[in-house]
Design a protein around this motif. Structure first.
Motif, PDB file in Angstrom:
ATOM      1  N   LEU A 131       0.580  -1.044  -0.109  1.00  8.99           N
ATOM      2  CA  LEU A 131       0.039  -0.259   0.290  1.00  8.99           C
ATOM      3  C   LEU A 131       0.934   0.878  -0.057  1.00  8.99           C
ATOM      4  N   ASP A 132       1.189   1.974  -0.804  1.00  7.45           N
ATOM      5  CA  ASP A 132       1.645   3.202  -1.108  1.00  7.45           C
ATOM      6  C   ASP A 132       0.396   4.479  -0.614  1.00  7.45           C
ATOM      7  N   GLU A 133       1.369   4.360   0.799  1.00  9.81           N
ATOM      8  CA  GLU A 133       0.217   5.501   1.677  1.00  9.81           C
ATOM      9  C   GLU A 133       1.450   5.707   2.745  1.00  9.81           C
ATOM     10  N   HIS A 134       2.036   6.799   2.795  1.00  6.18           N
ATOM     11  CA  HIS A 134       3.012   7.031   4.564  1.00  6.18           C
ATOM     12  C   HIS A 134       1.857   6.801   5.473  1.00  6.18           C
ATOM     13  N   ASN A 135       0.368   7.284   5.590  1.00  3.58           N
ATOM     14  CA  ASN A 135      -0.348   6.942   7.062  1.00  3.58           C
ATOM     15  C   ASN A 135      -1.203   6.397   6.274  1.00  3.58           C
ATOM     16  N   ILE A 136      -1.588   4.801   7.656  1.00  2.00           N
ATOM     17  CA  ILE A 136      -2.516   4.366   7.420  1.00  2.00           C
ATOM     18  C   ILE A 136      -4.081   4.440   7.713  1.00  2.00           C
ATOM     19  N   ASN A 137      -4.195   5.639   8.743  1.00  2.00           N
ATOM     20  CA  ASN A 137      -5.302   5.952   8.958  1.00  2.00           C
ATOM     21  C   ASN A 137      -5.764   7.355   7.977  1.00  2.00           C
ATOM     22  N   THR A 138      -4.923   7.683   7.297  1.00  2.00           N
ATOM     23  CA  THR A 138      -5.596   8.706   6.276  1.00  2.00           C
ATOM     24  C   THR A 138      -6.335   7.434   5.011  1.00  2.00           C
ATOM     25  N   GLN A 166      13.294  -0.571 -12.723  1.00  2.00           N
ATOM     26  CA  GLN A 166      13.170   1.256 -13.174  1.00  2.00           C
ATOM     27  C   GLN A 166      11.682   1.535 -12.220  1.00  2.00           C
ATOM     28  N   GLU A 167      11.740   2.196 -12.822  1.00  2.00           N
ATOM     29  CA  GLU A 167      10.096   2.402 -11.490  1.00  2.00           C
ATOM     30  C   GLU A 167       9.248   3.669 -11.984  1.00  2.00           C
ATOM     31  N   TYR A 168       7.780   3.991 -12.732  1.00  2.00           N
ATOM     32  CA  TYR A 168       6.721   4.725 -12.702  1.00  2.00           C
ATOM     33  C   TYR A 168       6.087   4.836 -12.853  1.00  2.00           C
ATOM     34  N   SER A 169       5.377   5.992 -12.569  1.00  2.00           N
ATOM     35  CA  SER A 169       4.349   5.943 -12.029  1.00  2.00           C
ATOM     36  C   SER A 169       3.172   7.250 -12.544  1.00  2.00           C
ATOM     37  N   ARG A 170       2.053   7.419 -12.956  1.00  2.00           N
ATOM     38  CA  ARG A 170       0.725   7.802 -13.185  1.00  2.00           C
ATOM     39  C   ARG A 170       0.370   9.370 -11.569  1.00  2.00           C
ATOM     40  N   HIS A 171       0.762   8.746 -10.885  1.00  6.52           N
ATOM     41  CA  HIS A 171       0.276   9.473  -9.755  1.00  6.52           C
ATOM     42  C   HIS A 171       1.857  10.944  -9.001  1.00  6.52           C
ATOM     43  N   LEU A 172       1.599  11.516  -8.660  1.00  9.03           N
ATOM     44  CA  LEU A 172       2.632  12.659  -8.344  1.00  9.03           C
ATOM     45  C   LEU A 172       1.939  13.155  -6.748  1.00  9.03           C
ATOM     46  N   ASN A 173       2.499  13.423  -5.566  1.00  9.22           N
ATOM     47  CA  ASN A 173       2.077  13.907  -4.627  1.00  9.22           C
ATOM     48  C   ASN A 173       2.474  15.054  -5.069  1.00  9.22           C
ATOM     49  N   VAL A 174       1.624  16.150  -4.803  1.00  9.08           N
ATOM     50  CA  VAL A 174       2.149  17.390  -4.655  1.00  9.08           C
ATOM     51  C   VAL A 174       1.234  18.227  -3.628  1.00  9.08           C
ATOM     52  N   ASP A 175       0.873  18.733  -2.682  1.00  4.37           N
ATOM     53  CA  ASP A 175       0.819  19.411  -2.029  1.00  4.37           C
ATOM     54  C   ASP A 175       0.561  18.535   0.009  1.00  4.37           C
ATOM     55  N   ILE A 176       0.038  19.138   0.254  1.00  3.54           N
ATOM     56  CA  ILE A 176      -0.896  18.602   2.122  1.00  3.54           C
ATOM     57  C   ILE A 176      -1.770  19.883   2.262  1.00  3.54           C
ATOM     58  N   GLU A 177      -2.243  18.529   2.728  1.00  2.81           N
ATOM     59  CA  GLU A 177      -3.741  18.639   2.708  1.00  2.81           C
ATOM     60  C   GLU A 177      -4.306  18.474   3.675  1.00  2.81           C
ATOM     61  N   GLU A 178      -4.590  19.050   5.269  1.00  2.00           N
ATOM     62  CA  GLU A 178      -4.970  19.242   6.048  1.00  2.00           C
ATOM     63  C   GLU A 178      -4.353  17.420   6.860  1.00  2.00           C
ATOM     64  N   ASN A 179      -3.040  17.681   6.545  1.00  2.00           N
ATOM     65  CA  ASN A 179      -1.869  16.805   7.236  1.00  2.00           C
ATOM     66  C   ASN A 179      -1.944  15.389   6.443  1.00  2.00           C
ATOM     67  N   SER A 180      -2.517  15.181   5.618  1.00  2.00           N
ATOM     68  CA  SER A 180      -2.443  14.138   4.451  1.00  2.00           C
ATOM     69  C   SER A 180      -1.603  14.816   3.160  1.00  2.00           C
ATOM     70  N   PRO A 181      -0.962  14.246   2.657  1.00  2.00           N
ATOM     71  CA  PRO A 181      -0.711  14.215   1.160  1.00  2.00           C
ATOM     72  C   PRO A 181      -2.314  14.518   0.046  1.00  2.00           C
ATOM     73  N   TYR A 182      -1.854  14.893  -0.759  1.00  2.00           N
ATOM     74  CA  TYR A 182      -2.223  15.168  -2.015  1.00  2.00           C
ATOM     75  C   TYR A 182      -1.958  15.013  -2.807  1.00  2.00           C
ATOM     76  N   SER A 183      -2.353  13.643  -4.186  1.00  2.00           N
ATOM     77  CA  SER A 183      -1.778  13.363  -5.287  1.00  2.00           C
ATOM     78  C   SER A 183      -2.886  13.734  -6.048  1.00  2.00           C
ATOM     79  N   PHE A 184      -1.669  13.724  -6.960  1.00  2.00           N
ATOM     80  CA  PHE A 184      -2.086  14.092  -8.888  1.00  2.00           C
ATOM     81  C   PHE A 184      -2.096  13.018  -9.497  1.00  2.00           C
ATOM     82  N   ARG A 185      -3.376  12.459 -10.360  1.00  2.00           N
ATOM     83  CA  ARG A 185      -3.292  11.495 -11.200  1.00  2.00           C
ATOM     84  C   ARG A 185      -3.071  11.667 -12.994  1.00  2.00           C
TER      85      ARG A 185
END
Length: 222
Positions: A120-127, A190-209
């Protein structure tokens, strides 16, 4: 109580007599026999031993050297069990020099292992629990070959799909000399992804796809 003291006295006396018997005696390693290594090269085991064929060892040090040899072989993580013992000609036990054969018995492990990881590519499981996004899972599948060619080398290949895509290829523990003092590891990733964390909102990362392009592309060699 008296029985316990008597047993203790017998043990101490036996140890003393054994030490005196071997004091001043030397063992000549006439042969080193290895049994049970169906795949592993003899050279891979022999270089881990603190003695060689033709060495002359003080009998009082022999047990410690056998113990060290067993521990070194066990630390290779190639075997389930390792036994290191010696046999000597009974007719020579009273001589100053005793010919001995070192006997090494090993039980090899299974060296081929499939790999299957779900990440699971998430820094915080609670989020993620508050707002579950099943697209953030990455599945990795591949295989690991241990003790390749019987030389304690490792070959690993993994392919990732899902949130992150890419692959990993590594070839480790390649010996550059017969004594095993110099090794080299090779890897390609080699690693590539369509997701990118671009900001933090309310202590949670906001990702753009992006559905049209990969936002992250990484390549690595070592």
């Amino acid at each position: 109580m008296k029985k316990a003291l008597a047993v203790l006295a017998i043990i101490i006396t036996a140890q003393f007599l054994t030490t005196e018997l071997f004091s001043g005696q030397y063992a000549f390693v006439s042969e080193i026999r290895i049994e049970g290594n169906i795949r592993t090269d003899d050279a891979t085991l022999l270089r881990e031993l603190p003695f060689r064929r033709g060495d002359v060892i003080e009998m009082t040090n022999l047990d410690n050297l056998l113990k060290t040899g067993r521990e070194n072989l066990q630390n290779l993580s190639l075997f389930n069990f390792v036994y290191v013992n010696y046999i000597a000609d009974a007719a020579e036990l009273e001589n100053q020099y005793v010919n001995i054969d070192i006997i090494i018995r090993v039980d090899e492990r299974w060296y081929y292992w499939p790999k299957l990881n779900l990440i699971l590519d998430e820094h915080n499981i609670n989020t993620w629990i508050k707002d579950p996004d099943w697209s953030k899972f990455t599945a990795e599948a591949g295989v690991s070959f241990n003790n390749l060619f019987g030389k304690n080398q490792n070959l690993r290949a993994l392919y990732a799909m899902g949130f992150r895509k890419g692959f990993l290829f590594s070839y480790r523990n390649i010996y550059l000399d017969n004594l095993g003092k110099h090794t080299i590891d090779l890897s390609l990733t080699q690693e590539y992804s369509r997701h990118l964390n671009v900001d933090i909102e309310e202590n949670s990362p906001y990702s753009f796809r992006s559905d049209s392009a990969f936002l992250i592309k990484r390549y690595g060699t070592s």
